[in-house]
Design an enzyme around this catalytic site. Structure first.
Site, PDB file in Angstrom:
ATOM      1  CG  HIS A  64      -1.852  -1.174   1.229  1.00 54.69           C
ATOM      2  ND1 HIS A  64      -3.059  -1.156   0.550  1.00 54.69           N
ATOM      3  CD2 HIS A  64      -1.754  -2.408   1.788  1.00 54.69           C
ATOM      4  CE1 HIS A  64      -3.661  -2.323   0.709  1.00 54.69           C
ATOM      5  NE2 HIS A  64      -2.898  -3.098   1.452  1.00 54.69           N
ATOM      6  CG  LEU A  65       3.307   1.787  -2.869  1.00 54.95           C
ATOM      7  CD1 LEU A  65       3.984   1.873  -4.233  1.00 54.95           C
ATOM      8  CD2 LEU A  65       4.346   1.546  -1.778  1.00 54.95           C
ATOM      9  NE  ARG A  66      -1.877   3.559   3.545  1.00 57.40           N
ATOM     10  CZ  ARG A  66      -2.553   2.423   3.589  1.00 57.40           C
ATOM     11  NH1 ARG A  66      -3.278   2.036   2.561  1.00 57.40           N
ATOM     12  NH2 ARG A  66      -2.514   1.660   4.646  1.00 57.40           N
ATOM     13  CG  ASP A 153      -5.919  -5.639  -0.156  1.00 55.03           C
ATOM     14  OD1 ASP A 153      -6.301  -6.631   0.474  1.00 55.03           O
ATOM     15  OD2 ASP A 153      -5.085  -4.827   0.287  1.00 55.03           O
ATOM     16  CG  HIS A 233      -4.168 -10.321   3.233  1.00 57.44           C
ATOM     17  ND1 HIS A 233      -5.454 -10.786   3.168  1.00 57.44           N
ATOM     18  CD2 HIS A 233      -4.239  -8.993   2.954  1.00 57.44           C
ATOM     19  CE1 HIS A 233      -6.264  -9.791   2.851  1.00 57.44           C
ATOM     20  NE2 HIS A 233      -5.547  -8.695   2.715  1.00 57.44           N
ATOM     21  CG  ASP A 306      -1.550  -6.306   3.910  1.00 58.76           C
ATOM     22  OD1 ASP A 306      -1.734  -5.238   3.289  1.00 58.76           O
ATOM     23  OD2 ASP A 306      -2.425  -6.842   4.600  1.00 58.76           O
TER      24      ASP A 306
HETATM   25  O1  DOR Z   1      -4.515  -4.338   7.524  1.00 59.95           O
HETATM   26  C1  DOR Z   1      -4.840  -3.970   6.405  1.00 59.95           C
HETATM   27  N1  DOR Z   1      -4.518  -2.752   5.945  1.00 59.95           N
HETATM   28  N2  DOR Z   1      -5.536  -4.803   5.621  1.00 59.95           N
HETATM   29  C2  DOR Z   1      -6.046  -4.409   4.452  1.00 59.95           C
HETATM   30  O2  DOR Z   1      -6.660  -5.210   3.784  1.00 59.95           O
HETATM   31  C3  DOR Z   1      -5.873  -3.026   3.980  1.00 59.95           C
HETATM   32  C4  DOR Z   1      -4.693  -2.418   4.581  1.00 59.95           C
HETATM   33  C5  DOR Z   1      -4.636  -0.913   4.418  1.00 59.95           C
HETATM   34  O3  DOR Z   1      -4.834  -0.440   3.313  1.00 59.95           O
HETATM   35  O4  DOR Z   1      -4.292  -0.233   5.398  1.00 59.95           O
END
Ligand code: DOR
Length: 440
Positions: A64-66, A153, A233, A306
């Protein structure tokens, strides 16, 4: 051998089946020499790899690069730097950005931002518009950009008929759907694993069945449609067993597990520290053992981080109000090494983190398009693109949240000493990490 511009000396090169003590010569982004002793030509850069394993650069299916939307937590540049420091040469950016990666416009923006970073950035597209689970995203338009993996996701696709239709399209397009397995109704209100610890702590739980119900449904949809399904995951013993049986039946299913589900249990939540809130949640000892067994027997194909950065203030709230997620890119290989190397040969540990995820994301051949990737996942052989991870199994990694390259600090391993350390990372022949220091 043409004159090398970079020589990696003294290491053990990880082959697909076995490994050998070899120096590696690199020129023009490719491996041009492999020999027991290579004298570096004058002017060539030299990386010391004494005692180290020289493997293919790692490939992360799940980062997740936000960016766009939550740049206070991470940017593509800082995430890619964390990746390089973790030994990764390619990462797949998850589409739960704001806006979601559900159009060619947003995907193109992420690919453009990723170009020139210290790790190659591929994108996963959303399966449904806005990840809302109601209408299909333009999968064809995204596939035309080179997107090969699609997922909502952060949430699973709840509507089975929509998932079936998405699988039919994906099959036609030659792309793979990756499912976040969570039945939203079964999981509703839960903030940790439903079990002995959730009862003791008074935190509402999510049952293992919330994950397993969707794994089971999507296995039946893989059977119905003949389309490949990748399970993100996996965290429960029941899920691992379902995938084991689906593979035995010959269905086109693959799966990944995250380092935290290989090591930590729900007991970690005892102090109510929101850093341990993650989705799927940390589970029981039996689940952790089943995930590790699944990685060892080939049921689970890949270790995927993740990596889920959250800005410090968003985690400074009560446990059940904190967003789920933990950092992973800079700690994944030491944790995988610690957990798996007692059971698996080094070649297998690397395969779980490079060749196999690269194959799932279809990153093994060079994609010449703008924003495209170089051949990822190895093997380290003559003529191969020099994407390399140099790992010292005898060193240790001490986790200091303040020293991580990520913009966020939410590592569950703060203060821990992990086995092994990434020493150098080479991306298309360029040393982007030298002696655990990012070069740009
Ligand atoms: O813990 C998690 N964080 N699970 C996810 O499926 C999404 C992710 C997030 O984007 O923070």
């Amino acid at each position: 051998m043409p004159d090398a511009t970079l020589v990696i000396r003294g290491g053990t090169v990880i082959g697909p089946e076995r490994s050998a003590r070899l120096d590696v010569a690199v020129r023009d982004g490719a491996v041009v020499g492999l020999a027991e002793a290579i004298d570096p030509p004058r002017g060539a850069a030299v990386l010391d790899a004494t005692g180290c394993l020289v493997g293919p650069g790692l490939v992360d299916l799940h980062a997740h690069l936000r960016q766009p939307g939550r740049e206070e937590a991470e940017t593509i540049e800082t995430g890619a730097r964390a990746a390089a420091l973790g030994g990764y040469t390619a990462i797949v950016a998850m589409p739960n950005t704001e806006p979601a990666i559900d159009s060619a416009g947003v995907a193109g923006e992420v690919l453009a931002l990723g170009a020139g970073c210290t790790a190659e950035v591929a994108v996963a597209g959303a399966i449904t518009v806005g990840r809302a689970g109601t209408a299909l995203a333009p999968l064809g338009e995204l596939a035309a950009l080179g997107v090969t993996l699609f997922t909502d996701d952060g949430a699973g696709v709840q509507d089975g008929a929509l998932m079936r239709r998405a699988l039919d399209y994906a099959k036609g397009l030659g792309v793979t759907l990756a499912q976040h397995c969570e039945d939203a109704c079964l999981a509703a209100g839960g903030a940790m694993h439903e079990g002995s610890w959730s009862s003791r702590l008074g935190i509402p739980g999510t049952p293992a069945a919330a994950e397993e119900a969707m794994v089971a449904r999507d296995i039946t949809l893989a059977r119905l449609t003949g389309a490949p399904v990748h399970f993100l995951h996996l965290s429960t013993a029941g899920s691992v067993e379902l995938v084991r049986r689906a593979k035995a039946e010959g269905l086109a299913v693959t799966a990944e597990a995250a380092p935290h589900h290989m090591l930590l249990t729900h007991a970690a939540v005892a102090g109510y520290d929101p850093v341990f809130r993650v989705n799927p949640p940390l589970r029981t000892d039996e689940d952790v053992a089943a995930v590790v067994a699944g990685l060892c027997d080939g049921t689970i194909d890949a270790v995927a981080t993740d990596h889920a950065p959250h800005a410090p203030e968003s985690k400074e709230v009560p446990f059940d109000q904190a967003p789920p997620g933990m950092l992973g890119l800079q700690t994944a290989l030491p944790i995988a090494w610690e957990v798996l190397s007692p059971h698996l040969a080094p070649e297998r540990v690397f395969a779980l983190m490079s060749a196999q995820p690269a194959a799932i994301a279809r990153l093994t051949a060079t994609d010449p398009r703008v924003g495209g990737h170089s051949a990822q996942g190895g093997p380290v052989e003559l003529g191969a693109v020099a994407n390399l991870c140099v790992f010292d199994p005898a060193a240790t990694t001490v986790v200091d949240p303040m020293q991580l390259a990520s913009r966020s600090r939410n590592t569950p391993y703060a203060g821990r000493t992990l086995a092994g350390a990434v020493r150098h990372t080479v991306l298309r022949g360029e040393p982007v990490v030298i002696d655990a220091v990012a070069q740009r």
